[in-house]
Design a protein around this motif. Structure first.
Motif, PDB file in Angstrom:
ATOM      1  N   ASP A   1      88.774 -28.229 -10.988  1.00 49.48           N
ATOM      2  CA  ASP A   1      88.853 -29.674 -11.236  1.00 49.48           C
ATOM      3  C   ASP A   1      88.721 -29.978 -12.725  1.00 49.48           C
TER       4      ASP A   1
ATOM      5  N   ALA B   1      87.292 -41.130 -10.525  1.00 49.04           N
ATOM      6  CA  ALA B   1      86.937 -40.082  -9.574  1.00 49.04           C
ATOM      7  C   ALA B   1      85.616 -40.464  -8.949  1.00 49.04           C
TER       8      ALA B   1
ATOM      9  N   ASN C   1      81.916 -35.756  -7.715  1.00 49.33           N
ATOM     10  CA  ASN C   1      82.894 -34.686  -7.948  1.00 49.33           C
ATOM     11  C   ASN C   1      82.981 -34.248  -9.405  1.00 49.33           C
TER      12      ASN C   1
ATOM     13  N   THR D   1      90.471 -45.449  -8.141  1.00 51.72           N
ATOM     14  CA  THR D   1      91.549 -44.742  -8.817  1.00 51.72           C
ATOM     15  C   THR D   1      92.512 -45.730  -9.457  1.00 51.72           C
TER      16      THR D   1
ATOM     17  N   GLU E   1      95.407 -36.553  -5.809  1.00 48.26           N
ATOM     18  CA  GLU E   1      94.797 -37.455  -4.824  1.00 48.26           C
ATOM     19  C   GLU E   1      93.410 -37.912  -5.238  1.00 48.26           C
ATOM     20  N   LYS E   2      92.697 -36.981  -5.879  1.00 46.95           N
ATOM     21  CA  LYS E   2      91.294 -37.256  -6.177  1.00 46.95           C
ATOM     22  C   LYS E   2      91.072 -37.935  -7.528  1.00 46.95           C
TER      23      LYS E   2
END
Length: 788
Positions: free
Chosen positions: A715, A745, A749, A772, A779-780
């Motif tokens: 990530d 985010a 995460n 977002t 997606e994240k």
RNA sequence: GGGCUCGUAGUCUAGUGGUUAUGACGCCGCCCUUACAAGGCGGAGAUCGGCGGUUCAAUUCCGCCCGAGCCCACCA
């Protein structure tokens, strides 16, 4: 010592090649944990070829890996001195033959040439590529101790009835004047005449038409064969044929092996045209009529063909057949014939008294032994078994030549008794000793000598002498060799060690594929695709060449690949520069992992160790090297080094811990790379750690890695990559500071690596928003740069 | 003819029964960021040899075909 800005490849490789020999770096000192390599002894009368070097690298990868894994590695080196190829080479080079200057003088010449050449090859070729060999364990098959071992094993196997002497058909080279083993034959394709000949029947009117490419063998004809199912010849079966000119009366016999589709469907059987002929002799109890002598000329049995060569005789008999109206038809046909591997002369099949090794007796045992061995790759085993199951004749081990191990044997001139040497007399040349038979008559020495494979096929036994005690079930641990000598060296070694010692010669078989040219075809001396390894060492480097080998997998054909070697060369530069960076930030000790980047790279490193260890254990070089290179270059250098610069330059929190991480990882990665690139890793090790040789260190310990941290690291890399793209697209240098960046985010995460992201991407102010928005990464995640 | 291996961007190559298929060379663009321009970052580029089958799902497993390499047998 400060590392030079540039890596001086040539100087460094020369330096270490020399030092390793001087320092006896690879000396074998026996311990409880020994690893013995049965390595292929190359021919020392000519320069080494591409295939040799490819295989050497394979052996050396294993030797170096096992050493790091804590084994005492016995990596000896042998020279396979004897044989017909050596004789031919010496004859050409010096313009002298044994027949001209005498056998003993010729053998001296061979020995002298080989001794000189051994020095030359060792220094300029074997040591250059950095073989981790204990040079005090060097052997040559022409020395007394080796010959003793060969002769002793011969006598032992005579006792055990694995070796015997009898009349049997042998493939014979009329030019080299010797029997040739099946394995040393070559095929040549050629166009030849197919003669259809009418053979008159004795008790009936008419004739049967046979087809042959060897009409000159007619005086040796002892039968005519047809297929029992062939309607054309049903009524001929059992009839008698009278052979023209020579007068033998032979039977027409039915046999499945006669192919109705081939020629006329009727075959005349002679002594000897091919292998099937021998089967027929045995099966149908046929007589033997010799017509060809050792010199290739026809004998008195052939009447008017006597003293002609095969070719001359063929011409003459064809003329005669034509004249008599017996030649029905002449057709052109393509034929593949067995020829001598060295001189390409078509081989004849003669009946000779020869020494044989009973390989056919061992078929089952060899198959069982191969089941006990680990094969790398597994399909290599099938190759051996295919050969093992198809061996029709026993191995002819005698040669009518000179430069080889002699048979320790005499024959009584009167009572035909065979007299063997005593063990104490070995090694012995029977021509130099007079023996008497128990009948009182003189015994004549055996002048035939042994096939060279008789020497080399006990290499595993020979190298086992350096262990204080011979092991119970196996002589050595590893055989590393090319696939092209499966049916010779590998097959013979297994057979010999089973027959002689009832032991496995080794437990692991590592097979390397063929070296191909850049055109994807087998690299052959006479072909235009030939590239000498020396040229590659010079153009790139030994470490680059070894990486090219290291990218291959066992058993795979491997084409010379210049772009791969260029990449390998660049990789060396990369290792060098990475090490130089670390040199400036050396810090000893076990790192405390507080910082996320540190945690991530250590976990990645641990995963790497596990992966590489697994691959090395199964000799999967390509996968090992690939993983190592990708880690060092694309994880460690491209990401981790960039992630920590902001801390170590500013000496901020945890920077010392990162420095410890740098040292830890570089050290382990160098050790793992050292089997592939022994030179540069030794040089860096010497500069940075200044301890003993890297090749005496331990392989890094495998440790668990945390999957979750690896994912989180991905990530972080995703964000870094996205921001790099953004900077590039906005024509900003990567070093440019960004004053305000928002990342989208969920906090949980990303919060653990926000400091790393800020530092790596030079972000002054970084905020996290859950919603977002901005530029979406996946997606994240998303981000937006608010102020540059 | 038989056996073995292989077929993934222009080229070489990793990998897998299931997200967006790995990396390199080459190509294009940006950047000399205090280890490295023999460099860094980014981008374009692949119907995973073809056809069938098994499966909810195949590049992956199976069959056949085509192509490449090596070995063996090609004989009278």
């Amino acid at each position: 010592m400060t590392m030079d800005k540039r890596y001086n490849v040539e100087e460094t490789e020369k330096k270490w090649a020399k030092k390793w020999v001087e320092n006896k770096t690879y000396e074998f000192v026996e311990t409880k944990k020994n690893y013995v390599i049965d390595s292929p002894p190359p021919y020392p009368y000519v320069s080494l070829h591409a295939g040799n070097f490819f295989n050497f690298a394979y052996q050396d990868f294993v030797a170096r890996y096992k050493r790091l894994r804590g084994f005492s590695v016995l990596h000896p080196w042998g020279w396979d001195c004897h044989g017909l190829p050596a004789e031919i080479f010496i004859e050409k080079k010096y313009g002298k033959t044994a027949e001209k200057i005498g056998i003993e003088a010729f053998k001296e010449l061979c020995e002298k040439h080989i001794l000189e050449n051994i020095e030359n090859i060792r220094e300029n070729q074997a040591q250059v590529i950095g073989m981790s060999v204990d040079w005090s364990k060097q052997y040559a098959t022409m020395t007394d101790d080796y010959k003793t071992r060969v002769q002793k094993s011969f006598l032992e196997m005579v006792k055990k009835k694995y070796v015997y002497r009898k009349e049997a058909p042998v493939s014979w080279c009329v030019s080299c004047h010797t029997a040739i083993a099946e394995a040393q034959t070559d095929k040549i394709e050629r166009e030849t005449n197919f003669y259809h000949i009418n053979l008159p029947l004795k008790n009936k009117k008419g004739s049967i038409t046979i087809a042959t490419t060897r009409p000159e063998l007619m005086p040796s004809c002892v039968a005519v064969f047809v297929n029992p199912k062939d309607e054309r010849y049903k009524e001929f079966i059992g009839e008698i044929v009278k052979i023209p000119f020579f007068g033998q009366e032979v039977k027409i016999i039915a046999d499945e092996k006669a192919d109705p589709e081939f020629g006329t469907g009727a075959v005349y059987h002679c002594t000897f045209g091919d292998k099937t002929d021998w089967e027929w002799v045995v099966k149908h109890k046929l007589p033997i009529i010799k017509s060809i002598e050792e010199n290739g000329k026809l004998n008195e049995n052939t009447k008017f063909l006597k003293d002609l060569t095969v070719i001359q005789a063929r011409k003459k008999i064809v003329e005669k057949l034509e004249k008599e109206g017996l030649l029905f038809e002449t057709k052109k046909t393509n034929q593949t014939i067995n020829s001598c591997e060295r001189c390409k002369t078509p081989l004849e099949i003669l009946i000779k008294k020869q020494w044989f090794f009973a390989t056919t007796k061992l078929v089952k045992e060899i198959a069982e032994a191969s089941d006990k061995m680990k094969w790398h790759p597994s399909f290599a085993k099938q190759r051996l078994l295919d050969w093992n199951n198809n061996v029709a004749w026993d191995w002819v081990i005698s040669r009518q030549r000179y430069w080889a191990t002699p048979f320790p044997v005499w024959y009584c001139e009167k009572c035909d008794e065979t007299i063997f040497a005593n063990e104490k007399e070995l090694p012995i040349n029977p021509s130099k000793k007079i023996k008497k038979c128990k009948c009182g008559k003189n015994a004549l020495p055996e002048t035939d000598v042994m096939d060279t494979w008789m020497d080399s096929s006990i290499s595993a036994h020979h190298v086992s002498q350096w262990l204080s005690k011979e092991r119970k079930n196996r002589l050595s641990d590893l055989r590393s060799q090319g696939e092209e000598i499966t049916k010779t060296w590998l097959f013979y070694t297994i057979a010999r060690c089973l027959a002689y010692k009832k032991k496995l010669p080794f437990t692991d078989v590592l097979i390397n594929g063929m070296v191909q040219g850049t055109d994807g075809k087998k690299m052959a001396k006479r072909s235009t695709n030939m590239i000498l390894p020396e040229e590659l060492f010079k153009k790139y480097s030994v470490d680059a060449y070894r990486q090219w080998v290291g990218k291959s997998m066992p058993g795979e054909a491997w084409p010379i690949n210049p772009s791969e070697m260029e990449y390998s060369q660049k990789f060396l530069t990369k290792i060098w520069n990475t090490s130089r960076f670390i040199e400036q930030h050396l810090k000893n000790g076990k790192p405390k992992l507080d910082n996320f980047a540190d945690k991530w790279i250590m976990n990645t490193y641990h995963a790497l160790i596990s992966k590489v260890t697994k691959h090395m254990d199964s000799f999967e070089w390509g996968l090992s090297l690939e993983s190592l290179r990708n880690f060092l270059w694309h994880e460690f250098a491209d990401y981790y080094l960039e992630m920590i610069k902001y801390r170590i330059y500013n000496n901020t929190k945890n920077s010392d811990e990162s420095k410890k991480v740098l040292k830890t990882i570089l050290s382990g990665t160098l050790r793992m790379l050292s089997p592939f690139t022994p030179f540069i890793t030794e040089e860096i090790w010497n500069n940075l750690y200044n301890e003993e040789s890297i090749h005496h260190q331990k392989w890094p310990k495998t440790e668990d890695s945390d999957e979750k941290i690896l994912k989180q690291g991905d990530d972080l890399k995703t964000f870094i990559s996205a921001l790099r793209t953004w900077k590039t697209n906005n024509k900003l240098g990567l070093g440019k500071e960004l004053s305000n960046v928002v990342i989208y985010a969920s906090k949980k995460n990303v919060e653990h690596f926000t400091d790393d992201l800020k530092g790596t991407m030079r972000i002054k102010e970084l905020t996290i928003e859950e919603k977002t928005a901005g530029t979406r990464i996946n997606e994240k995640f998303g981000f937006s740069v608010h102020k540059v």
